[in-house]
Design an enzyme around this catalytic site. Structure first.
Site, short mmCIF file in Angstrom:
data_model
loop_
_atom_site.label_atom_id
_atom_site.label_comp_id
_atom_site.label_asym_id
_atom_site.label_seq_id
_atom_site.Cartn_x
_atom_site.Cartn_y
_atom_site.Cartn_z
N CYS A 1 84.17 -43.13 37.14
CA CYS A 1 84.48 -44.24 36.24
C CYS A 1 83.43 -45.33 36.40
CB CYS A 1 85.87 -44.81 36.53
SG CYS A 1 86.30 -46.23 35.49
N CYS B 1 96.14 -45.97 32.01
CA CYS B 1 94.70 -46.17 31.91
C CYS B 1 94.44 -47.65 32.15
CB CYS B 1 94.19 -45.73 30.54
SG CYS B 1 92.40 -45.71 30.41
#
Length: 423
Positions: free
Chosen positions: A353, A159
């Site tokens: 995102c 991540c």
């Protein structure tokens, strides 16, 4: 009547609980098991770590909201899952039986894999609100006596967006304090290039993020393996594109934040045919474990193979929109089985995102997340910063009121003109 247990109460677990309660039959029971009595909105942790948010801004007490929805709650936490007998061993010694289990635990943070890493070592973390609060206290001390910063993600991390966000948010906060000129900053990442993101890049993520780093005077080291961290120094080995050692770095710092690698949680790690060697849950195209057909999994705990081999190991991120598609598919598939049908719904695994940079930001859309893609898009601007704030407010309202529809991110896709590609 069936008993459906959701293990975990993070973004995936709480969304799963709401969606499952809506999809289940009237007499079916839905129970959430967690080792925490509160939900925390993890995407806001970078803001908490510089005191742009307080804990109470991103916190929801679980029992009242779950009670209102008719969802059971047990805060004992799971010691071990026993899928062969459809039971969860709780940390207080009790056994909880289930007919269907959805594992949504999120990851175990593998700080121990790098000596000196993490809140118990010498680096801050933004992976949990507790860590972010500790980081905020360290930030207070740092800005009173500034110096070099090292920020990024170690080998095996999966991540990367929050590392870029936090670097830019720190930069913005330092500029507001008019002390940015006293803080050299270095971004260290296992990614083969800036903007890889564990996804092989999205749109022009490489060019956009490299440009942002240059604009904000942030140096970077890619293909980097963090070997150890001391109280004021990080030791990093840089590799070339063929995986050969290129050079070593000793990076001094007064403040450091490095995202760790992820593993599966202890409650499921090492269970043969349920999890892979890293402890992530193995699933089929319907979010269901191939061996234990009544066990499903959603979110970061799911096993996804890396998109490509990289000189230094990188993992694949599971973003909020991707997780919500897993949740919707799992709820529909469990309901199908309850009705005597075979599961047939597949998660889209699309990625949306919104990376906040403090006063502007970068947006990425990958449909689907794993290439080849129908859409591979990125953009930047102040609108991303505002959109991220809007998403936080929307999502916290949704969690506090028991909302079930992932409407916000779908609205974002519509706004970006990709409505036809979102399914």
């Amino acid at each position: 009547m069936a008993h459906i247990v959701i293990l975990g109460a993070g973004l995936g677990g709480l969304s799963m609980a709401y969606a499952m309660r809506k999809a289940a039959r009237h007499d079916d029971r839905v129970t959430v098991v967690s080792d925490d009595t509160h939900f925390h909105f993890v995407p806001s942790n970078p803001w908490v770590a510089v005191r742009w948010r307080k804990r109470e801004d991103v916190d929801v007490e679980l029992r009242p909201v779950l009670d209102r929805k008719g969802i059971g709650f047990d805060a004992s936490g799971a010691k071990r899952v026993h899928p062969e007998r459809n039971e969860i061993e709780l940390t207080d010694g009790r056994l909880l039986s289930y007919d269907y289990l959805v594992i949504a635990t999120g990851p175990k943070l593998a700080f121990e894999e790098v000596d000196g890493l993490g809140p118990q070592g010498h680096t801050a973390s933004i992976c949990h609100v507790d860590h972010a609060e500790q980081a905020a206290s360290q930030w207070d001390a740092f800005v009173a006596n500034p110096g070099p910063i090292v920020v990024g993600a170690v080998q095996g991390a999966s991540c990367y967006g929050p590392a870029y966000e936090y670097a830019m948010i720190m930069d913005a906060d330092l500029r507001r304090r008019k002390i940015r000129d006293r803080v050299p900053m270095t971004f260290v990442t296992a990614e083969p290039y800036v903007g890889h993101l564990g996804l092989g890049g999205v749109g022009d993520s490489k060019g956009m993020l490299e440009s942002a780093m240059r604009e904000h005077d942030i140096k970077w080291i890619c293909n980097a393996k963090t070997t150890r961290v001391e109280a004021d120094k990080m030791f990093v080995t840089e590799y070339d594109d063929l995986g050969h050692e290129r050079r070593t770095h000793e990076l001094p710092f007064r403040y450091a934040m490095m995202l760790p690698a992820f593993k599966g949680v202890d409650a499921v790690a090492g269970i043969e045919k349920l999890t892979n060697p890293r402890g992530f849950v193995v699933i089929d195209e319907f979010q269901r474990n191939p061996t234990y057909a009544n066990v499903y999994a959603v979110g970061v705990c799911v096993a996804i193979a890396p998109i490509e081999a990289t000189p230094v190991p990188t993992g694949v991120p599971k973003t909020g929109f991707m997780i919500e598609s897993m949740v919707s598919a799992t709820a529909e598939n469990i309901r199908a089985v309850l009705d005597g049908r075979e599961p047939s719904t597949r998660a889209t695994w699309n990625a949306v995102c919104l990376a906040d940079f403090g006063d502007r930001g970068v947006a990425f859309v990958a449909l689907p997340q794993i290439p080849p893609r129908n859409l591979n898009w990125s953009s930047e601007g102040k609108w991303v910063h505002m959109a991220k704030i809007g998403f936080e407010k929307y999502f916290m309202h949704r969690m506090r009121t028991g909302g079930t529809e992932p409407a916000y991110e779908r609205m974002v896709l519509d706004w970006l003109g990709v409505k036809k590609l979102k399914a």
